[in-house]
Scaffold this motif. Sequence first.
Motif, PDB file in Angstrom:
ATOM      1  N   PRO A   1       0.791  -1.238   0.000  1.00  0.00           N
ATOM      2  CA  PRO A   1       0.000   0.000   0.000  1.00  0.00           C
ATOM      3  C   PRO A   1       0.819   1.282   0.000  1.00  0.00           C
ATOM      4  N   ASP A   2       2.125   1.209   0.301  1.00  0.00           N
ATOM      5  CA  ASP A   2       2.926   2.429   0.265  1.00  0.00           C
ATOM      6  C   ASP A   2       3.366   2.774  -1.160  1.00  0.00           C
ATOM      7  N   ILE A   3       3.037   1.908  -2.125  1.00  0.00           N
ATOM      8  CA  ILE A   3       3.281   2.192  -3.541  1.00  0.00           C
ATOM      9  C   ILE A   3       1.974   2.681  -4.146  1.00  0.00           C
ATOM     10  N   THR A   4       1.988   3.855  -4.736  1.00  0.00           N
ATOM     11  CA  THR A   4       0.760   4.401  -5.337  1.00  0.00           C
ATOM     12  C   THR A   4       1.053   5.020  -6.703  1.00  0.00           C
ATOM     13  N   CYS A   5       0.028   5.031  -7.547  1.00  0.00           N
ATOM     14  CA  CYS A   5       0.077   5.797  -8.794  1.00  0.00           C
ATOM     15  C   CYS A   5      -1.315   6.386  -8.990  1.00  0.00           C
ATOM     16  N   THR A   6      -1.423   7.351  -9.886  1.00  0.00           N
ATOM     17  CA  THR A   6      -2.701   8.013 -10.145  1.00  0.00           C
ATOM     18  C   THR A   6      -3.169   7.683 -11.548  1.00  0.00           C
ATOM     19  N   TYR A   7      -4.366   7.089 -11.631  1.00  0.00           N
ATOM     20  CA  TYR A   7      -4.943   6.671 -12.907  1.00  0.00           C
ATOM     21  C   TYR A   7      -6.008   7.676 -13.325  1.00  0.00           C
ATOM     22  N   TYR A   8      -6.035   8.016 -14.613  1.00  0.00           N
ATOM     23  CA  TYR A   8      -7.022   8.963 -15.132  1.00  0.00           C
ATOM     24  C   TYR A   8      -8.215   8.200 -15.690  1.00  0.00           C
ATOM     25  N   ALA A   9      -9.300   8.196 -14.913  1.00  0.00           N
ATOM     26  CA  ALA A   9     -10.503   7.446 -15.292  1.00  0.00           C
ATOM     27  C   ALA A   9     -11.254   8.158 -16.410  1.00  0.00           C
ATOM     28  N   ARG A  10     -11.999   7.398 -17.180  1.00  0.00           N
ATOM     29  CA  ARG A  10     -12.782   7.957 -18.284  1.00  0.00           C
ATOM     30  C   ARG A  10     -13.856   8.890 -17.750  1.00  0.00           C
ATOM     31  N   SER A  11     -13.942  10.085 -18.333  1.00  0.00           N
ATOM     32  CA  SER A  11     -14.914  11.072 -17.891  1.00  0.00           C
ATOM     33  C   SER A  11     -16.074  11.242 -18.861  1.00  0.00           C
ATOM     34  N   ASP A  12     -15.887  10.824 -20.095  1.00  0.00           N
ATOM     35  CA  ASP A  12     -16.937  10.928 -21.105  1.00  0.00           C
ATOM     36  C   ASP A  12     -17.963   9.811 -20.900  1.00  0.00           C
ATOM     37  N   LEU A  13     -19.255  10.162 -20.942  1.00  0.00           N
ATOM     38  CA  LEU A  13     -20.309   9.189 -20.657  1.00  0.00           C
ATOM     39  C   LEU A  13     -20.270   8.015 -21.628  1.00  0.00           C
ATOM     40  N   ARG A  14     -20.110   8.307 -22.906  1.00  0.00           N
ATOM     41  CA  ARG A  14     -20.102   7.225 -23.902  1.00  0.00           C
ATOM     42  C   ARG A  14     -18.902   6.298 -23.687  1.00  0.00           C
ATOM     43  N   GLU A  15     -17.728   6.874 -23.460  1.00  0.00           N
ATOM     44  CA  GLU A  15     -16.537   6.054 -23.200  1.00  0.00           C
ATOM     45  C   GLU A  15     -16.710   5.219 -21.941  1.00  0.00           C
ATOM     46  N   PHE A  16     -17.282   5.842 -20.903  1.00  0.00           N
ATOM     47  CA  PHE A  16     -17.495   5.135 -19.643  1.00  0.00           C
ATOM     48  C   PHE A  16     -18.427   3.941 -19.830  1.00  0.00           C
ATOM     49  N   CYS A  17     -19.525   4.138 -20.563  1.00  0.00           N
ATOM     50  CA  CYS A  17     -20.478   3.046 -20.778  1.00  0.00           C
ATOM     51  C   CYS A  17     -19.843   1.915 -21.586  1.00  0.00           C
ATOM     52  N   ALA A  18     -19.109   2.269 -22.641  1.00  0.00           N
ATOM     53  CA  ALA A  18     -18.458   1.241 -23.456  1.00  0.00           C
ATOM     54  C   ALA A  18     -17.415   0.482 -22.645  1.00  0.00           C
ATOM     55  N   TRP A  19     -16.627   1.218 -21.856  1.00  0.00           N
ATOM     56  CA  TRP A  19     -15.584   0.576 -21.042  1.00  0.00           C
ATOM     57  C   TRP A  19     -16.206  -0.351 -19.999  1.00  0.00           C
ATOM     58  N   THR A  20     -17.308   0.090 -19.375  1.00  0.00           N
ATOM     59  CA  THR A  20     -17.963  -0.720 -18.343  1.00  0.00           C
ATOM     60  C   THR A  20     -18.556  -1.990 -18.945  1.00  0.00           C
ATOM     61  N   PHE A  21     -19.175  -1.858 -20.119  1.00  0.00           N
ATOM     62  CA  PHE A  21     -19.717  -3.037 -20.795  1.00  0.00           C
ATOM     63  C   PHE A  21     -18.595  -4.048 -21.074  1.00  0.00           C
TER      64      PHE A  21
END
Length: 338
Positions: free
Chosen positions: A208-228
């Motif tokens: 847990p002392d190792i971390t990085c920051t991921y940029y999650a999808r913010s666009d609704l269409r991209e989010f829905c496609a990625w989740t599917f």
Amino acid sequence: MQMPFLSVVIPCWNEVRFIAGFLDSVLGNTYPADRMEILLADGYSDDGTREVVRRYAARDHRVFLVDNPGHSKPAGLNRAIRRARGDVIIRLDVHADYPPDYLERCVRGLLDNPGADNVGGIRLSRARDETLLGRAIAVSTTSVFGAGNSRYRTGAAEPQWVDTVFGGCYRRSVFERIGLFDEKLTRAQDREFNQRLRAAGGQILLLPDITCTYYARSDLREFCAWTFEAGYWPFQASRLVGRWIGSWRNVVPAGFVLTLAAGAALAPLPRVGRTARRLTGAVLAAYGAAALGFAAREARRRKDPALAAALPAVFLATHVIYGIGSIRAVLDRRGGKR
């Protein structure tokens, strides 16, 4: 003590928006410059990504562009690994920022834990676009309610053995022992590889002392496609490799969707309709209470009151779309050729 030679492997395709920041993040790491190489396996990007990588390669001897015909992540990873010279191989993602000591911490995690074959840390999540929807999507990927028991997403208080980590820092001997990533899999290749590693007696350590920051999808269409796709691939990948590679957290959304569908189908029937409506209503009420509770907690913790209103809708969309993706995979007999 001299650090082992490290090969950083990255699959990429059309990442011009992120590639320069990503390379700056990796090249700015504290890992000894003469003990590392960076191999970007590019699927013939046509948005300028290749030109950016070539500019970096021209001025830094550590950066190499590896051609990856097509866009397949596992094929790109395998091409890079075959070219890698490192005793340790770490797999990174372009859509993330890494603190200066990230590589060093991962490698030292392997050196300090001889029983570990793969080491990783916590993946923090940040919106690509600072909209309310973007913030809600990013938070949902780190919430227990949204991500289940995936420790690299939800966090951990102390080191622990897990089933998978984000990216992963591997001993080279792992690939010599169990092979490379399965190129039949468009997604879920990391999950399948780590399961194969554990089946062969290997262990995966979350620090847990190792971390990085991921940029999650913010666009609704991209989010829905990625989740599917996220819901689809654990089931389709299991079919392609001939064994179940998922966990209970991959099954729950499909069960939720099927419960709602069964309730809707039975509701009009004279004999069982009333019971079906009551049970379905109870499920939705319990779900709604849980979603509101987790949303309020996240809004309070992050001092962002608007999340209390947006997160329940994102949670519901995540679980329904993920569940539909899983059901589609169970019914899809085309072997992933979609």
